[in-house]
Scaffold this motif. Structure first.
Motif, PDB file in Angstrom:
ATOM      1  N   ASN A 189       0.851  -1.195   0.000  1.00 52.90           N
ATOM      2  CA  ASN A 189       0.000   0.000   0.000  1.00 52.90           C
ATOM      3  C   ASN A 189       0.884   1.240   0.000  1.00 52.90           C
ATOM      4  OD1 ASN A 189      -1.720   2.162   0.614  1.00 52.90           O
ATOM      5  ND2 ASN A 189      -3.100   0.840   1.790  1.00 52.90           N
ATOM      6  N   SER A 190       1.026   1.836  -1.173  1.00 48.70           N
ATOM      7  CA  SER A 190       1.939   2.979  -1.327  1.00 48.70           C
ATOM      8  C   SER A 190       1.469   4.207  -0.563  1.00 48.70           C
ATOM      9  CB  SER A 190       2.095   3.319  -2.810  1.00 48.70           C
ATOM     10  OG  SER A 190       0.845   3.661  -3.381  1.00 48.70           O
ATOM     11  N   LEU A 191       0.174   4.272  -0.266  1.00 49.78           N
ATOM     12  CA  LEU A 191      -0.350   5.439   0.455  1.00 49.78           C
ATOM     13  C   LEU A 191       0.028   5.409   1.930  1.00 49.78           C
ATOM     14  CD1 LEU A 191      -3.936   5.690  -1.103  1.00 49.78           C
ATOM     15  CD2 LEU A 191      -1.878   6.972  -1.735  1.00 49.78           C
ATOM     16  N   LYS A 192       0.282   4.204   2.459  1.00 50.15           N
ATOM     17  CA  LYS A 192       0.603   4.061   3.879  1.00 50.15           C
ATOM     18  C   LYS A 192       2.067   3.719   4.136  1.00 50.15           C
ATOM     19  CE  LYS A 192      -4.078   2.672   5.249  1.00 50.15           C
ATOM     20  NZ  LYS A 192      -4.893   1.630   5.925  1.00 50.15           N
ATOM     21  N   CYS A 193       2.794   3.321   3.095  1.00 52.54           N
ATOM     22  CA  CYS A 193       4.204   2.967   3.253  1.00 52.54           C
ATOM     23  C   CYS A 193       5.020   4.188   3.661  1.00 52.54           C
ATOM     24  CB  CYS A 193       4.740   2.399   1.929  1.00 52.54           C
ATOM     25  SG  CYS A 193       6.506   2.052   1.936  1.00 52.54           S
ATOM     26  N   ILE A 194       5.897   4.035   4.649  1.00 52.01           N
ATOM     27  CA  ILE A 194       6.728   5.141   5.127  1.00 52.01           C
ATOM     28  C   ILE A 194       8.150   5.066   4.569  1.00 52.01           C
ATOM     29  CG2 ILE A 194       5.379   5.457   7.225  1.00 52.01           C
ATOM     30  CD1 ILE A 194       7.521   3.875   8.746  1.00 52.01           C
ATOM     31  N   GLY A 195       8.415   4.069   3.739  1.00 54.09           N
ATOM     32  CA  GLY A 195       9.727   3.974   3.097  1.00 54.09           C
ATOM     33  C   GLY A 195      10.869   3.694   4.048  1.00 54.09           C
ATOM     34  N   CYS A 196      10.613   2.939   5.115  1.00 53.67           N
ATOM     35  CA  CYS A 196      11.665   2.677   6.113  1.00 53.67           C
ATOM     36  C   CYS A 196      12.763   1.757   5.574  1.00 53.67           C
ATOM     37  CB  CYS A 196      11.062   2.092   7.380  1.00 53.67           C
ATOM     38  SG  CYS A 196      10.375   0.426   7.184  1.00 53.67           S
ATOM     39  N   GLY A 197      12.442   0.959   4.567  1.00 56.28           N
ATOM     40  CA  GLY A 197      13.446   0.092   3.945  1.00 56.28           C
ATOM     41  C   GLY A 197      13.655  -1.244   4.622  1.00 56.28           C
ATOM     42  N   LEU A 198      12.897  -1.538   5.692  1.00 59.77           N
ATOM     43  CA  LEU A 198      13.082  -2.805   6.399  1.00 59.77           C
ATOM     44  C   LEU A 198      12.749  -3.992   5.498  1.00 59.77           C
ATOM     45  CD1 LEU A 198      13.711  -4.331   9.000  1.00 59.77           C
ATOM     46  CD2 LEU A 198      11.318  -4.020   9.690  1.00 59.77           C
ATOM     47  N   GLU A 200      12.952  -4.200   2.300  1.00 62.52           N
ATOM     48  CA  GLU A 200      14.008  -4.344   1.301  1.00 62.52           C
ATOM     49  C   GLU A 200      15.188  -5.123   1.869  1.00 62.52           C
ATOM     50  OE1 GLU A 200      16.247  -1.404  -1.863  1.00 62.52           O
ATOM     51  OE2 GLU A 200      16.029  -0.712   0.208  1.00 62.52           O
ATOM     52  N   LYS A 201      15.543  -4.830   3.124  1.00 64.10           N
ATOM     53  CA  LYS A 201      16.663  -5.516   3.763  1.00 64.10           C
ATOM     54  C   LYS A 201      16.341  -6.972   4.075  1.00 64.10           C
ATOM     55  CE  LYS A 201      18.301  -1.257   5.963  1.00 64.10           C
ATOM     56  NZ  LYS A 201      18.477  -0.550   7.269  1.00 64.10           N
ATOM     57  N   LEU A 202      15.088  -7.251   4.418  1.00 66.02           N
ATOM     58  CA  LEU A 202      14.699  -8.589   4.839  1.00 66.02           C
ATOM     59  C   LEU A 202      14.483  -9.559   3.685  1.00 66.02           C
ATOM     60  CD1 LEU A 202      12.090  -7.744   7.641  1.00 66.02           C
ATOM     61  CD2 LEU A 202      14.345  -8.746   7.973  1.00 66.02           C
ATOM     62  N   CYS A 203      14.101  -9.069   2.528  1.00 69.40           N
ATOM     63  CA  CYS A 203      13.681  -9.942   1.433  1.00 69.40           C
ATOM     64  C   CYS A 203      14.826 -10.825   0.943  1.00 69.40           C
ATOM     65  CB  CYS A 203      13.149  -9.120   0.257  1.00 69.40           C
ATOM     66  SG  CYS A 203      12.584 -10.145  -1.120  1.00 69.40           S
ATOM     67  N   PRO A 204      14.660 -12.150   0.975  1.00 75.15           N
ATOM     68  CA  PRO A 204      15.734 -13.051   0.537  1.00 75.15           C
ATOM     69  C   PRO A 204      15.929 -13.068  -0.977  1.00 75.15           C
ATOM     70  CG  PRO A 204      13.762 -14.308   1.017  1.00 75.15           C
ATOM     71  CD  PRO A 204      13.476 -12.894   1.447  1.00 75.15           C
ATOM     72  N   MET A 205      14.966 -12.529  -1.706  1.00 76.68           N
ATOM     73  CA  MET A 205      15.010 -12.538  -3.164  1.00 76.68           C
ATOM     74  C   MET A 205      15.374 -11.187  -3.755  1.00 76.68           C
ATOM     75  SD  MET A 205      14.388 -15.609  -4.057  1.00 76.68           S
ATOM     76  CE  MET A 205      14.331 -15.223  -5.798  1.00 76.68           C
ATOM     77  N   CYS A 206      15.636 -10.191  -2.909  1.00 81.08           N
ATOM     78  CA  CYS A 206      15.854  -8.814  -3.394  1.00 81.08           C
ATOM     79  C   CYS A 206      14.691  -8.391  -4.297  1.00 81.08           C
ATOM     80  CB  CYS A 206      17.182  -8.706  -4.150  1.00 81.08           C
ATOM     81  SG  CYS A 206      18.629  -9.107  -3.164  1.00 81.08           S
ATOM     82  N   ASN A 207      13.493  -8.782  -3.874  1.00 80.94           N
ATOM     83  CA  ASN A 207      12.289  -8.544  -4.663  1.00 80.94           C
ATOM     84  C   ASN A 207      11.658  -7.188  -4.377  1.00 80.94           C
ATOM     85  OD1 ASN A 207      10.092  -9.600  -6.431  1.00 80.94           O
ATOM     86  ND2 ASN A 207       8.874  -9.447  -4.564  1.00 80.94           N
TER      87      ASN A 207
END
Length: 253
Positions: A189-198, A200-207
């Motif tokens: 949900n792009s309207l609620k995402c705060i862009g913290c990046g967590l 991105e760091k957690l994803c095992p697929m760099c998805n």
């Protein structure tokens, strides 16, 4: 014995670590995301592999790991731990059959019911107390399993023709497409995402990547639910439309 695992919300890592602590406390476990893991597998003759069952199947990321490294499995004695929210039939068996193709020797299999990790569906949701009880039962079952292995009687859960049919007709025939490929169904949900990046760091697929301060997903989600269980704003979903519960093994320890 070296421990190898793929884990989303921590259930499988916990089970493999518990197994090793009972079997040989001097040994460590390694995620398939770790660059050192292949070398650890090459240098040991006995391996315990753990993974979360998805629709009575192997997560795509783990299947690719096995298939893309075919030569390291030959002659390895492998014990398989399959974690699940309810019942998988041949959860350990489907990985065993794949490893057999590359010359591995399967010692046995173990099925462990753990807290459900699918946080955006109400199915299989249990109370906090029930989930703690599941974890305690899993610990006891692992301890008993290690004793049996040391006595030359490793359990064979998930292995054999009866388990095979249970997994095939229980789920896999109906949901084969769910795990055949990586999915592009992850929603943010792009309207609620705060862009913290967590995420991105957690994803095992760099998805997942952060673009202009907003998390954006691609088409290579392996359905581990890691990002969904950790997102501080609960803006990520996969199968459902909203987050019902964020589960992480640390809650129950």
């Amino acid at each position: 014995m070296t421990g190898v695992y793929f884990s989303g919300t921590g259930n499988t890592k916990f089970c493999v670590d518990t197994f090793l602590r009972e079997y040989d406390s001097s040994k460590n476990s390694f995620s398939i995301e770790n660059n050192e893991t292949l070398e650890k597998i090459k240098n040991d003759t006995k391996i315990v592999i753990g993974y979360p069952v998805q629709y009575s199947n192997i997560p795509k990321i783990l299947r690719d790991y096995i298939v893309n490294n075919p030569h390291i499995w030959k002659g390895k004695k492998i014990f398989i731990i399959a974690t699940m929210g309810l019942f998988s039939g041949d959860g350990a068996g489907i990985l065993a059959r794949l490893l057999n193709n590359y010359g591995a020797v399967i010692m046995g299999g173990l099925h462990l019911k753990m807290p459900d990790s699918i946080g955006d569906e109400r199915a299989l949701k249990r109370s906090f107390e029930k989930n703690k009880e599941l974890v305690i039962k899993a610990q006891k079952k692992i301890c008993k399993t290690v004793r049996n292995i040391k006595n030359g009687k490793p359990p064979q859960e998930g292995l054999g023709i009866a388990y095979h049919f249970a997994g095939l007709f229980g789920q896999r025939l109906y949901f084969w497409g769910k795990t055949k490929k990586y999915t592009d169904k992850l929603k943010i949900n792009s309207l609620k995402c705060i862009g913290c990046g967590l995420c991105e760091k957690l994803c095992p697929m760099c998805n997942i990547t952060i673009v202009n301060g907003i998390a954006v997903s691609s088409d290579k989600c392996t359905m581990c639910y890691r990002c969904i269980s950790k997102c501080p704003r609960q803006v990520i979903t996969l199968l459902g439309k909203k987050v019902i519960e964020q589960n992480d093994i640390s809650r129950y320890l």
